[in-house]
Motif scaffolding. Structure first.
Motif, mmCIF file in Angstrom:
data_model
loop_
_atom_site.group_PDB
_atom_site.id
_atom_site.type_symbol
_atom_site.label_atom_id
_atom_site.label_comp_id
_atom_site.label_asym_id
_atom_site.label_seq_id
_atom_site.Cartn_x
_atom_site.Cartn_y
_atom_site.Cartn_z
ATOM 1 N N GLU A 41 0.527 -15.766 34.062
ATOM 2 C CA GLU A 41 -0.049 -16.517 32.953
ATOM 3 C C GLU A 41 -0.546 -17.885 33.397
ATOM 4 O OE1 GLU A 41 3.122 -16.518 30.165
ATOM 5 O OE2 GLU A 41 2.667 -14.513 29.377
ATOM 6 N N MET A 42 0.071 -18.447 34.440
ATOM 7 C CA MET A 42 -0.356 -19.745 34.937
ATOM 8 C C MET A 42 -1.804 -19.724 35.389
ATOM 9 S SD MET A 42 2.941 -20.861 37.241
ATOM 10 C CE MET A 42 2.001 -22.143 38.070
ATOM 11 N N PHE A 43 -2.267 -18.553 35.882
ATOM 12 C CA PHE A 43 -3.592 -18.472 36.455
ATOM 13 C C PHE A 43 -4.492 -17.513 35.689
ATOM 14 C CE2 PHE A 43 -0.673 -19.604 39.890
ATOM 15 C CZ PHE A 43 -1.212 -20.814 40.248
ATOM 16 N N ASP A 44 -4.173 -17.241 34.431
ATOM 17 C CA ASP A 44 -5.000 -16.369 33.604
ATOM 18 C C ASP A 44 -5.950 -17.245 32.792
ATOM 19 O OD1 ASP A 44 -6.171 -14.519 32.004
ATOM 20 O OD2 ASP A 44 -4.342 -13.829 31.037
ATOM 21 N N PHE A 45 -7.228 -17.242 33.160
ATOM 22 C CA PHE A 45 -8.213 -18.066 32.480
ATOM 23 C C PHE A 45 -9.030 -17.279 31.464
ATOM 24 C CE2 PHE A 45 -7.627 -21.928 34.799
ATOM 25 C CZ PHE A 45 -7.071 -21.513 35.997
ATOM 26 N N GLY A 46 -8.567 -16.062 31.171
ATOM 27 C CA GLY A 46 -9.215 -15.296 30.122
ATOM 28 C C GLY A 46 -10.394 -14.468 30.585
ATOM 29 N N ASP A 47 -10.742 -14.530 31.896
ATOM 30 C CA ASP A 47 -11.875 -13.737 32.369
ATOM 31 C C ASP A 47 -11.430 -12.716 33.404
ATOM 32 O OD1 ASP A 47 -11.250 -15.524 34.344
ATOM 33 O OD2 ASP A 47 -13.314 -16.027 34.855
ATOM 34 N N GLY A 48 -10.128 -12.458 33.476
ATOM 35 C CA GLY A 48 -9.631 -11.457 34.404
ATOM 36 C C GLY A 48 -9.853 -10.057 33.871
ATOM 37 N N GLY A 49 -9.436 -9.070 34.642
ATOM 38 C CA GLY A 49 -9.696 -7.690 34.255
ATOM 39 C C GLY A 49 -8.558 -7.042 33.503
ATOM 40 N N GLY A 50 -7.491 -7.792 33.229
ATOM 41 C CA GLY A 50 -6.362 -7.202 32.537
ATOM 42 C C GLY A 50 -5.298 -6.732 33.497
ATOM 43 N N ASP A 51 -4.090 -6.514 32.962
ATOM 44 C CA ASP A 51 -2.985 -6.075 33.803
ATOM 45 C C ASP A 51 -3.294 -4.732 34.449
ATOM 46 O OD1 ASP A 51 -1.155 -8.213 33.361
ATOM 47 O OD2 ASP A 51 -0.859 -7.455 31.330
ATOM 48 N N ASN A 52 -2.934 -4.620 35.736
ATOM 49 C CA ASN A 52 -3.028 -3.352 36.460
ATOM 50 C C ASN A 52 -4.427 -2.740 36.426
ATOM 51 O OD1 ASN A 52 -0.237 -3.342 37.158
ATOM 52 N ND2 ASN A 52 0.231 -2.706 35.064
ATOM 53 N N CYS A 53 -5.458 -3.592 36.464
ATOM 54 C CA CYS A 53 -6.811 -3.064 36.491
ATOM 55 C C CYS A 53 -7.109 -2.514 37.888
ATOM 56 C CB CYS A 53 -7.818 -4.156 36.114
ATOM 57 S SG CYS A 53 -7.966 -5.495 37.331
ATOM 58 N N THR A 54 -8.126 -1.677 37.980
ATOM 59 C CA THR A 54 -8.509 -1.107 39.268
ATOM 60 C C THR A 54 -10.033 -1.128 39.422
ATOM 61 O OG1 THR A 54 -8.546 1.131 38.342
ATOM 62 C CG2 THR A 54 -6.510 0.441 39.409
ATOM 63 N N PRO A 55 -10.544 -1.324 40.650
ATOM 64 C CA PRO A 55 -9.765 -1.722 41.813
ATOM 65 C C PRO A 55 -9.536 -3.236 41.818
ATOM 66 C CG PRO A 55 -12.046 -1.424 42.454
ATOM 67 C CD PRO A 55 -11.954 -1.078 40.982
ATOM 68 N N ASN A 56 -8.288 -3.645 42.060
ATOM 69 C CA ASN A 56 -8.024 -5.072 42.111
ATOM 70 C C ASN A 56 -8.379 -5.617 43.495
ATOM 71 O OD1 ASN A 56 -5.798 -4.707 43.887
ATOM 72 N ND2 ASN A 56 -4.364 -4.543 42.183
ATOM 73 N N LEU A 57 -8.111 -6.902 43.704
ATOM 74 C CA LEU A 57 -8.544 -7.547 44.948
ATOM 75 C C LEU A 57 -7.983 -6.863 46.193
ATOM 76 C CD1 LEU A 57 -8.263 -11.247 43.777
ATOM 77 C CD2 LEU A 57 -10.338 -10.176 44.643
ATOM 78 N N LEU A 58 -6.703 -6.503 46.145
ATOM 79 C CA LEU A 58 -6.117 -5.883 47.322
ATOM 80 C C LEU A 58 -6.644 -4.463 47.509
ATOM 81 C CD1 LEU A 58 -4.222 -6.910 49.495
ATOM 82 C CD2 LEU A 58 -2.330 -5.782 48.324
ATOM 83 N N ASP A 59 -6.907 -3.748 46.406
ATOM 84 C CA ASP A 59 -7.522 -2.421 46.502
ATOM 85 C C ASP A 59 -8.865 -2.504 47.226
ATOM 86 O OD1 ASP A 59 -5.463 -1.225 45.028
ATOM 87 O OD2 ASP A 59 -6.495 -1.536 43.120
ATOM 88 N N VAL A 60 -9.676 -3.481 46.838
ATOM 89 C CA VAL A 60 -11.001 -3.644 47.451
ATOM 90 C C VAL A 60 -10.866 -4.016 48.924
ATOM 91 C CG1 VAL A 60 -13.115 -5.037 47.428
ATOM 92 C CG2 VAL A 60 -12.139 -4.204 45.279
ATOM 93 N N ALA A 61 -9.925 -4.907 49.238
ATOM 94 C CA ALA A 61 -9.723 -5.297 50.633
ATOM 95 C C ALA A 61 -9.313 -4.099 51.482
ATOM 96 C CB ALA A 61 -8.672 -6.397 50.720
ATOM 97 N N ARG A 62 -8.512 -3.204 50.917
ATOM 98 C CA ARG A 62 -8.074 -2.018 51.661
ATOM 99 C C ARG A 62 -9.251 -1.103 52.025
ATOM 100 N NH1 ARG A 62 -3.421 -1.863 47.720
ATOM 101 N NH2 ARG A 62 -1.576 -2.518 48.898
ATOM 102 N N GLN A 63 -10.343 -1.193 51.307
ATOM 103 C CA GLN A 63 -11.497 -0.337 51.567
ATOM 104 C C GLN A 63 -12.380 -0.871 52.687
ATOM 105 O OE1 GLN A 63 -13.583 0.458 47.866
ATOM 106 N NE2 GLN A 63 -11.667 0.602 46.737
ATOM 107 N N ASP A 64 -12.111 -2.096 53.150
ATOM 108 C CA ASP A 64 -12.938 -2.713 54.191
ATOM 109 C C ASP A 64 -12.172 -2.704 55.510
ATOM 110 O OD1 ASP A 64 -14.446 -4.279 55.874
ATOM 111 O OD2 ASP A 64 -14.823 -5.847 54.386
ATOM 112 N N PRO A 65 -12.623 -1.931 56.513
ATOM 113 C CA PRO A 65 -11.906 -1.888 57.790
ATOM 114 C C PRO A 65 -11.766 -3.247 58.447
ATOM 115 C CG PRO A 65 -13.543 -0.129 57.672
ATOM 116 C CD PRO A 65 -13.778 -1.012 56.484
ATOM 117 N N GLU A 66 -12.706 -4.162 58.184
ATOM 118 C CA GLU A 66 -12.639 -5.493 58.792
ATOM 119 C C GLU A 66 -11.556 -6.374 58.176
ATOM 120 O OE1 GLU A 66 -14.163 -6.990 61.458
ATOM 121 O OE2 GLU A 66 -14.621 -4.907 61.884
#
Length: 201
Positions: free
Chosen positions: A58-83
């Motif tokens: 809640e400290m960092f929820d500015f109202g423009d996030g994708g909601g709890d447990n949305c997909t793909p989240n940041l780490l999901d996307v990072a996992r798709q990039d071999p680099e």
């Protein structure tokens, strides 16, 4: 070296196959959501400890996030990039998966593999010791900014990071965070964006 050290850690902790491959498997299906006939899931803290409580999200929820447990989240996307495979290992090693379950939004500066491989080996050995997890966590939180900050919207100057009371210096043309140059900008995820960078901050 750093790459070998991380590879050995990944091999020891990941399910078979045990050899490290920079190209991590890409998620093929979204996370299952409970349906009408599915029993309610057990509370999170009975399954695994949650590093960051709801109040942190809640400290960092500015109202423009994708909601709890949305997909793909940041780490999901990072996992798709071999680099970004080594950066993913470090975030997991630091126990920071839970932060990417927060609605956000966030702007994550993810060092590419070559940047992580350039970290001094003795420093990497120190950061990967279990008793030094807090230091690794703080280093990685310094790479994450609260809010969805597109590079086109950035202004020169200091920007607060999730490492409390620590700021990163933004400069433009080219876009840089401290002395790290952005390689690929504004990679979208459901709860923020990723910039890949050529140095560890």
């Amino acid at each position: 070296n750093v790459c070998l050290t991380l590879s050995l850690i990944f091999a020891a902790t990941a399910p078979p196959p045990t050899s490290f491959s920079p190209a991590l498997p890409q998620p093929t299906t979204p996370r299952p959501r409970p349906g009408p006939s599915t029993p309610a899931p057990a509370p999170v803290d009975t399954v695994r400890p949650t590093l960051f409580p709801t109040s942190f999200c809640e400290m960092f929820d500015f109202g423009d996030g994708g909601g709890d447990n949305c997909t793909p989240n940041l780490l999901d996307v990072a996992r798709q990039d071999p680099e970004l495979s080594l950066a993913v290992i470090l975030f997991e090693r630091a126990g920071l998966e839970d932060i990417f379950e927060c609605p956000g939004s966030f702007t994550a500066q993810m060092p590419v593999n070559s940047a992580i491989e350039n970290i001094d080996a003795s420093l990497m050995d120190f950061l990967l010791q279990p008793e030094n997890q807090d230091e690794l966590r703080n280093l990685l939180l310094y790479h994450v900014l609260p809010g969805r900050l597109l590079t086109s919207d950035l202004q020169p100057g200091e920007v607060e990071t999730l490492f409390t009371n620590n700021y990163v210096d933004v400069s433009l043309n080219p876009t840089m965070f401290n002395t790290a140059t952005v390689i690929t900008a504004d990679v979208p995820a459901c709860n923020g964006i990723i910039n890949t960078i050529d140095q560890v901050l």
